[in-house]
Design a protein around this motif. Structure first.
Motif, PDB file in Angstrom:
ATOM      1  N   THR A  48       6.590 -32.649   9.489  1.00 18.84           N
ATOM      2  CA  THR A  48       7.089 -31.420   8.876  1.00 18.84           C
ATOM      3  C   THR A  48       7.856 -31.728   7.595  1.00 18.84           C
ATOM      4  OG1 THR A  48       7.150 -30.201  10.947  1.00 18.84           O
ATOM      5  CG2 THR A  48       8.647 -29.444   9.239  1.00 18.84           C
ATOM      6  N   ASP A 171       1.663 -25.823   9.218  1.00 17.18           N
ATOM      7  CA  ASP A 171       2.418 -26.702  10.114  1.00 17.18           C
ATOM      8  C   ASP A 171       2.106 -26.337  11.565  1.00 17.18           C
ATOM      9  OD1 ASP A 171       4.129 -28.487  11.273  1.00 17.18           O
ATOM     10  OD2 ASP A 171       5.885 -27.900  10.103  1.00 17.18           O
ATOM     11  N   GLU A 172       1.292 -27.154  12.213  1.00 19.09           N
ATOM     12  CA  GLU A 172       0.833 -26.924  13.583  1.00 19.09           C
ATOM     13  C   GLU A 172       0.316 -25.500  13.761  1.00 19.09           C
ATOM     14  OE1 GLU A 172       2.497 -29.053  16.563  1.00 19.09           O
ATOM     15  OE2 GLU A 172       3.837 -30.268  15.347  1.00 19.09           O
TER      16      GLU A 172
HETATM   17 MG    MG Z   1       7.139 -30.728  12.912  1.00 24.88          MG
END
Ligand code: MG
Ligand code: ADP
Length: 224
Positions: A48, A171-172
């Motif tokens: 991240t 992000d994911e």
């Molecule tokens: Mg992360």
């Protein structure tokens, strides 16, 4: 294919009380237009942090970042917060695991939100256009609470596309979705890359990582 983003030797140190956390340690990474890249690695490995720096949401402690030929970090002069805000709006569309939709706004209103702060000088898209693209046009008047997780993420992707970004950072993006919805999001991201966008995603999902043109693996802030 042109290099859209080039990160060189990025390091990031966070301070937690008196403790130093080395979240990134000498990471270099290039992302090209028309390509989908994946950042993988265990929890806490710096994924991240890397994505946020590439998206100009966080600044590195050391190293440089160029986006579309522009020097963002690591140059002689530091960009102002105002300049960074403009770059974020002009270049990037952001997608997160938890969607971050506004529960009191309809699908259409959520999607339009970024375009109320910023009018894209490039052809910004109409909400109808992006809703159609993502197959959620029938949901235009619904509230997020009335949608499935997969639909919520497609709304978030539509919102990220409304200002015609050059780069999509995710992000994911499938972290909250089942495997069928994950497959759908994978196809959508692949399609955006093949239209010439630069797609960079953080993922734990093997299927998603396999679909990427380029994979970078992190461990304790270092490239594996
Ligand atoms: Mg992360
Ligand atoms: P990942 O996304 O791979 O799980 P992160 O980039 O979120 O990893 O975090 C990398 C490391 O940096 C972790 O040890 C995390 O606790 C730490 N970290 C991340 N953000 C902060 C912050 N704002 N302040 C202090 N430490 C942070």
């Amino acid at each position: 294919m042109t290099t859209m983003m080039s990160a060189k030797n990025l390091s990031k140190i966070y301070h937690r009380g008196s403790e130093e956390v080395r979240a990134l340690d000498g990471v270099s990474f290039e992302a090209r237009s028309g390509e989908m890249s994946a950042v993988i690695g265990p929890s806490g490995s710096g994924k991240t942090t890397l994505l946020n720096i590439m998206g100009c949401l966080d600044n590195p402690t050391a190293g440089s970042l160029h986006v579309g030929g522009e020097e963002i970090f690591g140059g002689k002069k530091e960009l102002s917060e105002k300049q960074l805000t403009l770059i974020r709006r002009r270049i990037f569309g952001y997608i997160f695991q938890k969607f971050y939709l506004i529960p009191t706004l309809t699908v259409r209103e959520n999607i339009m939100l970024p375009s109320t702060f910023y009018k894209s000088p490039a052809a910004g898209k109409s909400p109808e256009e992006v809703m159609k693209l993502l197959g959620i046009d029938k949901r235009a008047g619904h509230l997020p609470g009335e949608l499935s997780g997969g639909e919520m993420q497609r709304v978030a992707i539509a919102r990220a596309l409304i200002n015609s970004p050059k780069v999509i950072l995710a992000d994911e993006p499938t972290g909250s979705l089942d495997s069928r919805r994950t497959g759908e999001i994978k196809e959508i991201l692949r399609a955006l890359a093949s239209q010439g966008m630069t797609v960079v995603m953080v993922t734990h999902n093997l299927e998603l990582a396999k679909a990427a043109d380029r994979v970078i693996e992190l461990s304790d802030g270092k490239m594996v």
